[in-house]
Structure formats: C-alpha cells, structure tokens
Write a protein that holds these residues in place. Structure first.
Motif, PDB file in Angstrom:
ATOM      1  N   GLU A  75       0.658  -0.900  -0.454  1.00 44.61           N
ATOM      2  CA  GLU A  75       0.055  -0.303   0.016  1.00 44.61           C
ATOM      3  C   GLU A  75       0.715   1.748  -0.041  1.00 44.61           C
ATOM      4  O   GLU A  75       0.278   2.666  -0.633  1.00 44.61           O
ATOM      5  N   MET A  76       2.121   1.476   0.509  1.00 46.35           N
ATOM      6  CA  MET A  76       3.073   2.508   0.518  1.00 46.35           C
ATOM      7  C   MET A  76       3.766   2.737  -0.517  1.00 46.35           C
ATOM      8  O   MET A  76       3.516   4.101  -0.525  1.00 46.35           O
ATOM      9  N   LEU A  79       1.345   5.677  -2.121  1.00 44.27           N
ATOM     10  CA  LEU A  79       1.951   6.889  -1.626  1.00 44.27           C
ATOM     11  C   LEU A  79       3.197   7.634  -2.029  1.00 44.27           C
ATOM     12  O   LEU A  79       2.890   8.783  -2.344  1.00 44.27           O
ATOM     13  N   GLU A  80       4.153   6.844  -1.877  1.00 43.74           N
ATOM     14  CA  GLU A  80       5.451   7.178  -2.390  1.00 43.74           C
ATOM     15  C   GLU A  80       6.306   6.128  -3.390  1.00 43.74           C
ATOM     16  O   GLU A  80       6.084   5.731  -2.881  1.00 43.74           O
ATOM     17  N   ARG A 101       1.672   2.334 -10.047  1.00 43.45           N
ATOM     18  CA  ARG A 101       1.668   4.140  -8.607  1.00 43.45           C
ATOM     19  C   ARG A 101       1.272   4.914  -9.794  1.00 43.45           C
ATOM     20  O   ARG A 101       0.519   5.904  -9.191  1.00 43.45           O
ATOM     21  N   GLY A 115      -9.482  10.425  -3.812  1.00 38.97           N
ATOM     22  CA  GLY A 115      -8.323  10.200  -3.048  1.00 38.97           C
ATOM     23  C   GLY A 115      -8.801  10.578  -1.228  1.00 38.97           C
ATOM     24  O   GLY A 115      -8.491  10.124  -0.492  1.00 38.97           O
ATOM     25  N   TYR A 119      -7.264   8.400   1.630  1.00 42.25           N
ATOM     26  CA  TYR A 119      -6.069   8.363   1.883  1.00 42.25           C
ATOM     27  C   TYR A 119      -6.930   8.588   3.565  1.00 42.25           C
ATOM     28  O   TYR A 119      -6.249   8.392   4.437  1.00 42.25           O
TER      29      TYR A 119
END
Length: 119
Positions: A75-76, A79-80, A101, A115, A119
């Motif tokens: 999952e991370m 995000l980045e 991603r 979004g 998040y």
C-alpha cells in the motif's frame, strides 16, 4: 476485477463509475508455488490485491505474514516510491491484482473525490 476491488475497505466507498475505471487499470498475475511477487529491496511501485491462494511475506527465513484473498500488500507504494522491506512469494497457486502507482495517480486526477476516501 471490479468486484475484488470493490470488496476492499480501501476502495469500498468509491462510486460505481470510479470502481469501473480503477478495475480497467488493474492487471492480474497468476503465480505458481514459490513464484516471487517481489524481493526485499525492489522498488515499490505497485500495490497487490490477493484474489486467490496465499502470498507469504518473509524477511530472511522469518515469515511475517500470510495474505489471503481480499488482503493487500504494498500500500505504501501508492503514496511514495520506497524499497520493498521484505520478500513476497506465492504459497501455492495464487492470483493477485496489480495497481501501479503511476496509473493510480492518474486515476485520482480523473476521480479526485476518491482521494480523500482512499487516504
């Protein structure tokens, strides 16, 4: 693929049309016993949703988790960009859906209402 994504808590609140679009971005991967999903240190650029079988997460010889249908790993990476912190292997015949991603970022530009829900 839409049903598998819609069943996940992370995507459950997405509108129907958004889920349809997200499902179009997902790719399925069939894995045989022992196939590697990713290695410790690989660049994390995708999230994986287990749809069949079992994915084992290992750090060295230590098993950290066994993931079953409906569970996710990575999952991370949405995000980045980060390096993977463990290995992931198929524990028997398995199937995962992959969301990259960059595709997910484009999806959020088209569906900004998702979004905040994600998040």
């Amino acid at each position: 693929m839409r049903a598998e994504l819609g069943a996940l808590a992370a995507f459950r609140s997405f509108p129907e049309a958004a889920l349809d679009d997200l499902a179009k971005l997902a790719t399925a991967q069939d894995l045989a016993e022992g196939d590697v999903l990713f290695h410790d240190g690989d660049v994390g650029d995708a999230i994986f949703v287990v749809t069949a079988g079992e994915i084992e997460i290992r750090k060295g010889e230590r098993t950290l988790a066994r993931l079953h249908p409906g569970q996710t790993v990575g999952e991370m990476a949405l995000l980045e960009v980060q390096r993977r912190s463990a290995d992931a292997f198929a524990n028997g015949r398995s199937r995962v859906l992959c969301l990259e991603r960059t595709s997910f970022a484009s999806f959020l530009q088209e569906h900004p209402e998702c979004g905040a829900r994600f998040y």
